[in-house]
Scaffold this motif. Structure first.
Motif, PDB file in Angstrom:
ATOM      1  N   ASN A   1     -53.400 -80.837   6.924  1.00 53.90           N
ATOM      2  CA  ASN A   1     -52.188 -81.455   6.364  1.00 53.90           C
ATOM      3  C   ASN A   1     -52.287 -81.641   4.854  1.00 53.90           C
ATOM      4  N   ARG A   2     -53.505 -81.751   4.338  1.00 49.50           N
ATOM      5  CA  ARG A   2     -53.706 -81.853   2.883  1.00 49.50           C
ATOM      6  C   ARG A   2     -53.623 -80.489   2.212  1.00 49.50           C
ATOM      7  N   GLY A   3     -53.450 -79.446   3.011  1.00 53.27           N
ATOM      8  CA  GLY A   3     -53.352 -78.095   2.462  1.00 53.27           C
ATOM      9  C   GLY A   3     -54.671 -77.357   2.414  1.00 53.27           C
ATOM     10  N   GLU A   4     -55.728 -77.981   2.921  1.00 52.42           N
ATOM     11  CA  GLU A   4     -57.044 -77.357   2.938  1.00 52.42           C
ATOM     12  C   GLU A   4     -57.195 -76.636   4.272  1.00 52.42           C
ATOM     13  N   THR A   5     -56.794 -75.368   4.296  1.00 53.83           N
ATOM     14  CA  THR A   5     -56.686 -74.646   5.564  1.00 53.83           C
ATOM     15  C   THR A   5     -57.695 -73.512   5.728  1.00 53.83           C
ATOM     16  N   THR A   6     -58.638 -73.389   4.792  1.00 56.35           N
ATOM     17  CA  THR A   6     -59.641 -72.344   4.964  1.00 56.35           C
ATOM     18  C   THR A   6     -60.605 -72.744   6.075  1.00 56.35           C
ATOM     19  N   LEU A   7     -61.221 -71.766   6.674  1.00 61.97           N
ATOM     20  CA  LEU A   7     -62.181 -72.032   7.736  1.00 61.97           C
ATOM     21  C   LEU A   7     -63.324 -72.900   7.224  1.00 61.97           C
ATOM     22  N   ILE A   8     -63.749 -72.648   6.015  1.00 64.28           N
ATOM     23  CA  ILE A   8     -64.851 -73.429   5.438  1.00 64.28           C
ATOM     24  C   ILE A   8     -64.480 -74.902   5.333  1.00 64.28           C
ATOM     25  N   ARG A   9     -63.331 -75.209   4.760  1.00 66.46           N
ATOM     26  CA  ARG A   9     -62.932 -76.609   4.568  1.00 66.46           C
ATOM     27  C   ARG A   9     -62.676 -77.297   5.910  1.00 66.46           C
ATOM     28  N   LEU A  10     -62.033 -76.605   6.831  1.00 63.02           N
ATOM     29  CA  LEU A  10     -61.760 -77.201   8.138  1.00 63.02           C
ATOM     30  C   LEU A  10     -63.052 -77.454   8.903  1.00 63.02           C
ATOM     31  N   THR A  11     -63.991 -76.525   8.802  1.00 66.61           N
ATOM     32  CA  THR A  11     -65.282 -76.698   9.468  1.00 66.61           C
ATOM     33  C   THR A  11     -66.048 -77.862   8.846  1.00 66.61           C
ATOM     34  N   GLU A  12     -66.012 -77.978   7.527  1.00 65.64           N
ATOM     35  CA  GLU A  12     -66.670 -79.105   6.862  1.00 65.64           C
ATOM     36  C   GLU A  12     -66.092 -80.432   7.340  1.00 65.64           C
ATOM     37  N   ALA A  13     -64.772 -80.494   7.472  1.00 62.27           N
ATOM     38  CA  ALA A  13     -64.127 -81.718   7.959  1.00 62.27           C
ATOM     39  C   ALA A  13     -64.563 -82.022   9.388  1.00 62.27           C
ATOM     40  N   GLY A  14     -64.641 -81.001  10.220  1.00 65.01           N
ATOM     41  CA  GLY A  14     -65.078 -81.180  11.596  1.00 65.01           C
ATOM     42  C   GLY A  14     -66.527 -81.616  11.682  1.00 65.01           C
ATOM     43  N   TYR A  15     -67.388 -80.985  10.893  1.00 62.76           N
ATOM     44  CA  TYR A  15     -68.799 -81.368  10.875  1.00 62.76           C
ATOM     45  C   TYR A  15     -68.970 -82.812  10.432  1.00 62.76           C
ATOM     46  N   ALA A  16     -68.241 -83.195   9.384  1.00 69.42           N
ATOM     47  CA  ALA A  16     -68.345 -84.566   8.881  1.00 69.42           C
ATOM     48  C   ALA A  16     -67.948 -85.566   9.967  1.00 69.42           C
ATOM     49  N   ALA A  17     -66.895 -85.270  10.682  1.00 70.61           N
ATOM     50  CA  ALA A  17     -66.445 -86.160  11.756  1.00 70.61           C
ATOM     51  C   ALA A  17     -67.480 -86.221  12.874  1.00 70.61           C
ATOM     52  N   ALA A  18     -68.050 -85.081  13.233  1.00 76.00           N
ATOM     53  CA  ALA A  18     -69.058 -85.045  14.301  1.00 76.00           C
ATOM     54  C   ALA A  18     -70.302 -85.822  13.888  1.00 76.00           C
ATOM     55  N   MET A  19     -70.720 -85.666  12.655  1.00 73.26           N
ATOM     56  CA  MET A  19     -71.896 -86.383  12.175  1.00 73.26           C
ATOM     57  C   MET A  19     -71.651 -87.894  12.180  1.00 73.26           C
TER      58      MET A  19
ATOM     59  N   LYS B   1     -59.367 -85.257  12.582  1.00 69.75           N
ATOM     60  CA  LYS B   1     -59.872 -85.101  11.207  1.00 69.75           C
ATOM     61  C   LYS B   1     -59.594 -83.700  10.684  1.00 69.75           C
ATOM     62  N   ILE B   2     -59.680 -82.711  11.548  1.00 73.26           N
ATOM     63  CA  ILE B   2     -59.372 -81.339  11.141  1.00 73.26           C
ATOM     64  C   ILE B   2     -57.884 -81.215  10.820  1.00 73.26           C
ATOM     65  N   ILE B   3     -57.050 -81.840  11.602  1.00 74.15           N
ATOM     66  CA  ILE B   3     -55.601 -81.820  11.342  1.00 74.15           C
ATOM     67  C   ILE B   3     -55.294 -82.509  10.020  1.00 74.15           C
ATOM     68  N   GLU B   4     -55.937 -83.634   9.754  1.00 68.25           N
ATOM     69  CA  GLU B   4     -55.738 -84.324   8.478  1.00 68.25           C
ATOM     70  C   GLU B   4     -56.087 -83.414   7.308  1.00 68.25           C
ATOM     71  N   CYS B   5     -57.181 -82.691   7.439  1.00 72.49           N
ATOM     72  CA  CYS B   5     -57.605 -81.753   6.398  1.00 72.49           C
ATOM     73  C   CYS B   5     -56.545 -80.673   6.188  1.00 72.49           C
TER      74      CYS B   5
END
Length: 81
Positions: A47-65, A41-45
């Motif tokens: 790949n969409r060009g969302e590479t900031t730590l905040i956006r990647l962490t949000e993607a990771g948190y969402a997947a974990a939840m 999920k972080i890689i997908e994020c």
């Protein structure tokens, strides 16, 4: 290979995001599988060009939840086996 796709800053952000998200996971036998799903999920994020730590962490948190929410049935099956 992933190192060919992203710059070093993005890779570092992805690694930190993965570690942060994995802190939300319960310890157990499914940890490796869950980590791979979160990483995907972080890689997908990224790949969409969302590479900031905040956006990647949000993607990771969402997947974990999401894994935690669906994991109840997985753990029950493991216990009953």
């Amino acid at each position: 290979m992933i190192t060919d796709t992203f710059d070093s800053r993005t890779l570092a952000n992805m690694e930190v995001a993965l570690e942060r998200a994995c802190l939300l996971l319960p310890a157990g036998g499914e940890a490796h599988r869950a980590r791979r799903i979160i990483a995907g999920k972080i890689i997908e994020c990224a790949n969409r060009g969302e590479t900031t730590l905040i956006r990647l962490t949000e993607a990771g948190y969402a997947a974990a939840m999401q894994l935690n929410a669906s994991g109840q049935s997985v753990r029950k099956k493991e216990v009953s086996s």
